[in-house]
Design a protein around this motif. Structure first.
Motif, PDB file in Angstrom:
ATOM      1  N   LEU C  51       0.832  -1.190   0.000  1.00  0.00           N
ATOM      2  CA  LEU C  51       0.000   0.000   0.000  1.00  0.00           C
ATOM      3  C   LEU C  51       0.871   1.246   0.000  1.00  0.00           C
ATOM      4  O   LEU C  51       0.560   2.253  -0.617  1.00  0.00           O
ATOM      5  CB  LEU C  51      -0.912   0.001   1.232  1.00  0.00           C
ATOM      6  CG  LEU C  51      -2.091  -0.962   1.144  1.00  0.00           C
ATOM      7  CD1 LEU C  51      -2.867  -0.963   2.452  1.00  0.00           C
ATOM      8  CD2 LEU C  51      -3.014  -0.539   0.006  1.00  0.00           C
ATOM      9  N   ARG C  52       2.003   1.143   0.719  1.00  0.00           N
ATOM     10  CA  ARG C  52       2.888   2.289   0.828  1.00  0.00           C
ATOM     11  C   ARG C  52       3.632   2.525  -0.475  1.00  0.00           C
ATOM     12  O   ARG C  52       3.875   3.642  -0.881  1.00  0.00           O
ATOM     13  CB  ARG C  52       3.883   2.013   1.961  1.00  0.00           C
ATOM     14  CG  ARG C  52       4.899   3.060   2.197  1.00  0.00           C
ATOM     15  CD  ARG C  52       4.312   4.201   3.015  1.00  0.00           C
ATOM     16  NE  ARG C  52       5.334   5.109   3.456  1.00  0.00           N
ATOM     17  CZ  ARG C  52       5.934   5.996   2.684  1.00  0.00           C
ATOM     18  NH1 ARG C  52       5.607   6.076   1.429  1.00  0.00           N
ATOM     19  NH2 ARG C  52       6.865   6.777   3.174  1.00  0.00           N
ATOM     20  N   ASN C  53       4.033   1.428  -1.110  1.00  0.00           N
ATOM     21  CA  ASN C  53       4.848   1.543  -2.315  1.00  0.00           C
ATOM     22  C   ASN C  53       4.567   0.339  -3.193  1.00  0.00           C
ATOM     23  O   ASN C  53       5.009  -0.757  -2.904  1.00  0.00           O
ATOM     24  CB  ASN C  53       6.324   1.581  -1.915  1.00  0.00           C
ATOM     25  CG  ASN C  53       7.226   1.676  -3.125  1.00  0.00           C
ATOM     26  OD1 ASN C  53       6.777   1.607  -4.267  1.00  0.00           O
ATOM     27  ND2 ASN C  53       8.507   1.839  -2.873  1.00  0.00           N
ATOM     28  N   GLU C  54       3.805   0.558  -4.262  1.00  0.00           N
ATOM     29  CA  GLU C  54       3.360  -0.610  -5.024  1.00  0.00           C
ATOM     30  C   GLU C  54       4.495  -1.311  -5.750  1.00  0.00           C
ATOM     31  O   GLU C  54       4.327  -2.402  -6.247  1.00  0.00           O
ATOM     32  CB  GLU C  54       2.272  -0.214  -5.996  1.00  0.00           C
ATOM     33  CG  GLU C  54       2.680   0.988  -6.812  1.00  0.00           C
ATOM     34  CD  GLU C  54       1.449   1.598  -7.451  1.00  0.00           C
ATOM     35  OE1 GLU C  54       0.375   1.581  -6.809  1.00  0.00           O
ATOM     36  OE2 GLU C  54       1.563   2.070  -8.573  1.00  0.00           O
ATOM     37  N   ARG C  55       5.668  -0.703  -5.761  1.00  0.00           N
ATOM     38  CA  ARG C  55       6.799  -1.399  -6.383  1.00  0.00           C
ATOM     39  C   ARG C  55       7.153  -2.657  -5.612  1.00  0.00           C
ATOM     40  O   ARG C  55       7.838  -3.521  -6.126  1.00  0.00           O
ATOM     41  CB  ARG C  55       8.039  -0.496  -6.378  1.00  0.00           C
ATOM     42  CG  ARG C  55       8.413  -0.049  -7.743  1.00  0.00           C
ATOM     43  CD  ARG C  55       9.830   0.450  -7.755  1.00  0.00           C
ATOM     44  NE  ARG C  55      10.112   1.112  -9.012  1.00  0.00           N
ATOM     45  CZ  ARG C  55      11.293   1.545  -9.385  1.00  0.00           C
ATOM     46  NH1 ARG C  55      12.302   1.404  -8.583  1.00  0.00           N
ATOM     47  NH2 ARG C  55      11.464   2.132 -10.551  1.00  0.00           N
ATOM     48  N   PHE C  56       6.681  -2.750  -4.370  1.00  0.00           N
ATOM     49  CA  PHE C  56       7.059  -3.870  -3.533  1.00  0.00           C
ATOM     50  C   PHE C  56       6.593  -5.186  -4.127  1.00  0.00           C
ATOM     51  O   PHE C  56       7.214  -6.216  -3.925  1.00  0.00           O
ATOM     52  CB  PHE C  56       6.455  -3.687  -2.135  1.00  0.00           C
ATOM     53  CG  PHE C  56       7.059  -4.594  -1.110  1.00  0.00           C
ATOM     54  CD1 PHE C  56       6.287  -5.542  -0.464  1.00  0.00           C
ATOM     55  CD2 PHE C  56       8.396  -4.505  -0.797  1.00  0.00           C
ATOM     56  CE1 PHE C  56       6.850  -6.379   0.481  1.00  0.00           C
ATOM     57  CE2 PHE C  56       8.961  -5.341   0.145  1.00  0.00           C
ATOM     58  CZ  PHE C  56       8.176  -6.271   0.782  1.00  0.00           C
ATOM     59  N   LEU C  57       5.490  -5.174  -4.838  1.00  0.00           N
ATOM     60  CA  LEU C  57       5.005  -6.413  -5.420  1.00  0.00           C
ATOM     61  C   LEU C  57       5.363  -6.533  -6.892  1.00  0.00           C
ATOM     62  O   LEU C  57       4.839  -7.386  -7.582  1.00  0.00           O
ATOM     63  CB  LEU C  57       3.485  -6.512  -5.277  1.00  0.00           C
ATOM     64  CG  LEU C  57       3.006  -7.218  -4.009  1.00  0.00           C
ATOM     65  CD1 LEU C  57       1.517  -7.445  -4.073  1.00  0.00           C
ATOM     66  CD2 LEU C  57       3.715  -8.543  -3.837  1.00  0.00           C
ATOM     67  N   SER C  58       6.273  -5.697  -7.363  1.00  0.00           N
ATOM     68  CA  SER C  58       6.654  -5.783  -8.766  1.00  0.00           C
ATOM     69  C   SER C  58       7.515  -7.011  -8.984  1.00  0.00           C
ATOM     70  O   SER C  58       8.044  -7.594  -8.041  1.00  0.00           O
ATOM     71  CB  SER C  58       7.425  -4.538  -9.185  1.00  0.00           C
ATOM     72  OG  SER C  58       8.702  -4.588  -8.594  1.00  0.00           O
ATOM     73  N   GLY C  59       7.664  -7.387 -10.240  1.00  0.00           N
ATOM     74  CA  GLY C  59       8.388  -8.611 -10.574  1.00  0.00           C
ATOM     75  C   GLY C  59       9.790  -8.644  -9.995  1.00  0.00           C
ATOM     76  O   GLY C  59      10.197  -9.605  -9.349  1.00  0.00           O
ATOM     77  N   GLN C  60      10.514  -7.538 -10.193  1.00  0.00           N
ATOM     78  CA  GLN C  60      11.902  -7.507  -9.726  1.00  0.00           C
ATOM     79  C   GLN C  60      11.953  -7.642  -8.222  1.00  0.00           C
ATOM     80  O   GLN C  60      12.769  -8.368  -7.664  1.00  0.00           O
ATOM     81  CB  GLN C  60      12.542  -6.176 -10.147  1.00  0.00           C
ATOM     82  CG  GLN C  60      13.933  -5.974  -9.608  1.00  0.00           C
ATOM     83  CD  GLN C  60      14.934  -6.881 -10.283  1.00  0.00           C
ATOM     84  OE1 GLN C  60      14.839  -7.140 -11.471  1.00  0.00           O
ATOM     85  NE2 GLN C  60      15.877  -7.390  -9.529  1.00  0.00           N
TER      86      GLN C  60
END
Lengths: 361, 360, 352
Positions: C51-60
């Motif tokens: 929720l804070r940073n959607e990059r957290f669930l990104s592929g990388q």
């Protein structure tokens, strides 16, 4: 135990504690404001310098780097060894396996016990080893710092690889060129206490205030502790936390190598630019595969070589560490001591894919 | 960790006994072990003397006043921490959080010096008290909640070390007044003995008297041998253990003050890894990890032996890594040897028993 | 401190005849609760961070997370084997470092070595270290804590001695080996797949094989285990060898992942491993816990590390959080054990 005795005991303990506290408070009290912080070190530049004095033979010169299993220091210490062999002295290298401040102290004590003439060291912490260095000085050793300085009172000469301003300018210029003059950047440093790192970072921040870098924004400084795995993970963390990051400056050989390794195996390769201070051998692969465009360094072997000669000059009475003293450092030529006992090696070299194959260290 | 360990069976004369013979087993073991106690102490002291003589003879610069000063100064934290640790291990517990407590106290000292404006004298006292509180946390978890001290102190090891980084970050506070930092390393005028050794000796005396000459001390041995028997004998096991942990914490606070002043810097990573050396010194000194046996003399000799070995090897330019191997080997030897010796003794005893005909 | 967790109570002098079906149901239910609660905690953490940073669930980012936890998972699973028997192995960090450096040296000396060979050799070296540990502990009858403390020092010293300050660079290692560290199969990193296989194998062994169940018996009540004919010495020895082998495997994978190796690799890992196991529900006083729980604990700890960075919380809090988690986990374990014992006593008292 009966309730009465228990109360008695609790009361007695409480009273003792209170009494201690009161005594401590009443006893005057050295507070930070009125302590007049002197360091208790002796003066260093004493006596007259005799530039024509020959270098003594058989000088015992010891190198004590920040940590021993760091290839940068292996190279610099070998440079020192070359110098010591040239002047027919005795070379020794000791040091802790991790870059910690207090561990250097016990090595300094041992070295001064062994009657070393010169101790050449790169300090993990500018203050922690001062006490031991002063004691070593009192026992007759000459102290030269290189790469990372201590407080000036604790040593006679500091051999600096490049001026701190020179490094700051160079690094900011490199990253700015590589990311096209605008964007967010971060710094991946070594340990948070390292004198050289903090000096460079402070100057980089100053440099960033210049108008030509107004579109660059420094978002954070991360610390990799000169530990490969930690630097690797810090790079990972930086890229996750700052989605708009365009560039990373890592002015430490361990940090830049780890960051390059992470970037080259990730989706950010080529998109997030990396520069820093690295050794050609460690960085060659990443320059060739496009992860890193250019980075800088000096020759650490030359640094160690110069430091050894500076120490020998001190021990032979050629210089005393005062400003304006001159001495000759073998094949590197003549050097003059600057302000506060500092000696500068020279400008940094920039490595990129055009010239990286010419260097082997 | 005490006697429910996997290998509680004593190697001396261990025939299969029905479970529940704990009391007799305990008494027999105590008598046999007290014999062993004397000989182990003597062995360590002898080893110390031999090592010192060898080092003085073969290693250059070892037997100088200045070296003795450095040696003793380096040993002060180790010696201080080993004292309460001995008592704790004798009762069958362990405290692995000592080094982290030292680190946290050191950073608290730095932070208070930096920002609270209190006088340094007061700060030192407060730090020792804070150390006691940190030790009390251990005590509550171990005695109040009944958790194994190994696990609890591994947890507080991480927690306190983490907190010490939270307090000061990666920074260091280094502007302590020069006369205080000089006083920490000063020697008694006219000798090469650091002034800091005096409180160590005093504390060692206090702990030694408590352990060997008071009923409280005997109670510690009883607790180490058999918690339940000790409770029936009227010893307040939980309360004693709690206060031992508090004492350990207070001593950690004291060491934190000394460490900070000696190295003139309060950092989050001060004293990292020291707990292993303390445990090594205590075990080397003949204190059994099972609890119930060991003495302070052995531990003091063990601390000195470790210090002499490391100092001599370092002076002789032996690789620092060889030192690590030596420490590890010493640790292993100090636990394997007593078992091996007792095993051999037991076997000889049984052989003698079989040899002498028994009148029926 | 004489708590025996999970051991069946003797009622009226009758030895427990077999696993009481109701008790097993209860025990298994409690176990499932622990693992479930770990999963929930993990999910909550990931949710909050994303929720804070959607990059957290990104592929990388997910790939990094899986890669990062793989080594800790393998070590935690191995440590479970040891802790279940009421021992502990503090030397795993040193074994990992030693094997990692050995692997690097092997490639330096013989660059054409196929990586499966290097893998096998690494595992063998780790198993050898495990033999030293297990031998000293099982044969000389000395507590594991002390022995592994000593071998922690000794192995690390050997590692430093061998390395003598050198560092092996990623540039010196064969590409095929390093690729292992980053390769993915259907998007899942190879390293993580290896870890999954290890978890599955060890988990199944502990559950379904008799010798695996015997380990729990040894940890619950060593004297009773010995009396009932379980070859305690042999089992404990085998457990340490297995743990050493797994640490060796982790060392080889570490070399593949990080590439640059020096003698300090793996220093301090033992604390994280024990933390992962304890948080994952493996009781430190032996006799209970599962490999799956330990694996989840390892994943949780690694995720916390990453989350803290993404949530921009001071990373210095990480170690404090780990410490607090350990304390909470063992407190919870004790609470569960006490309640279970009380429930069993209550049941048997009512003649159930």
């Amino acid at each position: 135990m009966s309730a009465y005795r228990r109360r008695l005991r609790v009361g007695a303990t409480g009273l003792t504690v209170a009494a201690l506290l009161l005594t401590a408070t009443a006893c005057g009290g050295t507070t930070r404001e009125n302590s007049g912080n002197e360091s208790g070190g002796g003066s260093q530049a004493s006596g007259a310098a005799n530039p024509d004095a020959p270098i003594k033979e058989g000088l015992k010169i010891a190198f004590l780097p920040k940590q021993v299993n760091n290839p940068y220091f292996t190279v610099s210490d070998n440079g020192g060894k070359t110098a010591v062999t040239e002047i027919k002295g005795e070379f020794k290298e000791v040091g802790p396996s991790e870059a910690s401040a207090s561990s250097q102290v016990s090595y300094i004590n041992t070295l001064s016990q062994q009657g070393m003439d010169v101790i050449v060291t790169s300090a993990n912490d500018p203050n922690a080893i001062c006490g031991a260095l002063n004691q070593a000085k009192a026992a007759g050793a000459k102290i030269v710092t290189f790469d990372s300085d201590t407080k000036p009172e604790c040593r006679q000469i500091f051999v600096n690889q490049v001026t701190a301003e020179g490094i700051a300018e160079n690094q900011v210029k490199l990253i700015s060129e590589q990311i096209g003059g605008e964007g967010e950047i971060a710094i991946l440093s070594a340990t948070a206490n390292a004198t050289n790192q903090n000096a460079w970072i402070a100057l980089m921040k100053e440099e960033l205030k210049k108008p030509e870098y107004s579109k660059l924004k420094l978002v954070t400084v991360a610390y990799g502790n000169d530990d490969d795995q930690k630097s690797f993970q810090e790079t990972q963390g930086l890229l996750q936390s700052y989605p708009n990051l365009k560039g990373i400056i890592s002015p430490t050989t361990v940090g830049v190598a780890a960051a390059a390794r992470y970037l080259s195996g990730s989706q950010y390769k080529g998109k997030v630019k990396l520069t820093g201070l690295g050794t050609p051998n460690q960085m060659r692969e990443y320059v060739k595969d496009g992860t890193v465009d250019a980075f800088a360094l000096w020759n650490p072997a030359d640094l160690g070589y110069l430091a050894a000669y500076a120490g020998a000059a001190l021990a032979s009475g050629q210089i005393t560490g005062a400003e304006g003293d001159k001495f000759k450092a073998g094949k590197l030529g003549e050097f003059t001591v600057g302000k506060d006992g500092g000696v500068v090696l020279g400008p940094p070299t920039v490595f990129d894919k055009n010239n990286i194959d010419q260097f082997q260290f | 960790m005490a006697h429910d360990s996997l290998y509680a069976a004593p190697p001396v004369g261990a025939e299969a006994e029905p479970p529940g013979a704990g009391g007799e087993r305990g008494a027999g073991r105590l008598a046999g072990l007290r014999g062993a106690l004397g000989s182990w102490d003597a062995a360590v002291v002898a080893a110390l003397v031999v090592a010192t003589l060898l080092a003085s003879a073969t290693v250059q610069n070892f037997a100088t006043g200045r070296n003795v000063q450095f040696l003793l100064l380096d040993l002060v934290p180790l010696a201080l921490l080993a004292l309460p640790m001995t008592l704790i291990v004798i009762t069958g517990e362990i405290d692995l959080s000592v080094a982290s407590t030292v680190g946290l106290c050191s950073t608290l000292m730095g932070q208070m010096w930096l920002s609270s404006g209190l006088s340094l004298e007061l700060i030192c006292v407060l730090v020792v008290l804070l150390g006691a509180v940190l030790g009390a946390v251990n005590g509550v978890f171990v005695t109040g909640f009944g958790l194994p001290s190994l696990a609890v102190t591994i947890g507080t090891l991480a927690l306190y070390r983490g907190l010490s980084f939270v307090v000061l970050g990666d920074q260091a506070v280094a502007d302590f007044p020069g006369d205080w930092t000089a006083a920490a390393v000063r020697s008694i005028p006219g000798t090469s003995i650091p002034v800091a050794v005096v409180p160590v000796l005093l504390l060692a005396l206090v702990f030694g008297v408590v352990l060997h000459a008071t009923p409280a001390g005997r109670a510690l041995y009883a607790m180490g041998n058999n918690d339940q028997a000790a409770t029936f004998a009227g010893v307040s096991v939980a309360r004693t253990k709690f206060w031992l942990f508090v004492a350990s914490g207070a001593v950690c606070g004291l060491v934190g003050v000394f460490w900070t002043l000696r190295y003139a810097s309060a950092r989050g990573d001060n004293a990292t890894g020291l707990e292993l050396t303390v445990v090594t010194a205590v075990l080397l000194g003949g204190v059994s990890i099972f609890g119930g046996r060991g003495g302070l003399i052995g531990v003091v000799a063990g601390v000195l032996l470790l210090g002499v070995l490391r100092n001599a090897l370092q002076l002789a330019d032996v690789d620092a890594n060889a030192l690590t191997i030596v420490t590890g080997a010493l640790l292993i030897a100090s636990v394997v040897l007593p078992n091996a010796v007792a095993d051999v003794r037991g076997r000889l005893h049984r052989r003698r028993q079989r040899a002498t005909p028994v009148a029926r | 401190m004489s708590v025996t967790a999970g051991a069946p109570e003797r009622v009226d002098g009758h030895p427990p005849t077999g696993p009481d079906p109701r008790r097993r149901g209860l025990a298994e239910r409690l176990l499932a609760v622990r693992e479930l609660s770990l999963l929930l905690a993990l999910a909550a953490l990931v949710l909050v961070t994303t929720l804070r940073n959607e990059r957290f669930l990104s592929g990388q980012s997910v790939k990094d997370l899986l890669l990062g936890c793989a080594i800790l998972v393998i070590l935690a699973v191995g440590q479970t084997l040891v802790i279940v028997t009421r021992n502990v192995d503090l030397s795993v960090g040193s074994i990992l470092g030693l094997v990692a450096f050995a692997t690097g040296s092997l490639f330096l000396a013989a660059p054409g070595t196929p990586w499966p060979v290097a893998l096998l050799l690494g595992v063998a070296l780790g198993a050898l270290c495990g033999v030293v540990n297990g031998g000293l502990i099982a044969v000389a009858k000395v507590p594991a804590l002390v022995i592994t403390l000593g071998t922690l020092y000794a192995f690390r010293g050997v590692d430093y001695y061998w390395a003598s300050g050198r560092q092996i660079n990623a540039a010196d290692m064969p590409r095929s080996f390093l690729r292992l560290g980053n390769q993915t199969v259907l998007g899942v990193p190879v390293l993580f797949l290896v870890a999954l296989v290890v978890v599955a194998v060890v988990g199944y062994y502990l559950r379904a094989y008799r010798s695996g169940r015997e380990l729990y018996a040894i940890g619950s009540e060593p004297a009773a285990a010995r009396l009932s004919g379980i070859p305690v010495g042999r089992r404990v020895f085998a457990v340490f060898v297995a743990n050493g082998a797994l640490a060796g495997l982790a060392g080889v994978l570490y070399a593949a992942r990080f590439g640059t190796l020096d003698a300090a690799a793996g220093t301090g890992l033992e604390l994280q491993v024990v933390a992962a196991a304890v948080v994952g529900g493996v009781a430190i006083f032996g006799g209970s816990g599962s490999a799956y729980g330990a694996a989840l604990g390892a994943v949780l700890l690694t995720t916390i590390g990453s989350s803290l960075a993404v949530l921009r919380i001071d990373p210095f809090w990480q170690q404090a959080v780990v410490g607090a988690l350990i304390l909470a986990a063992i407190g919870l374990d004790r609470l569960l054990a006490v309640r279970m014992a009380a429930r069993l006593r209550g049941r048997s008292a009512h003649g159930a």
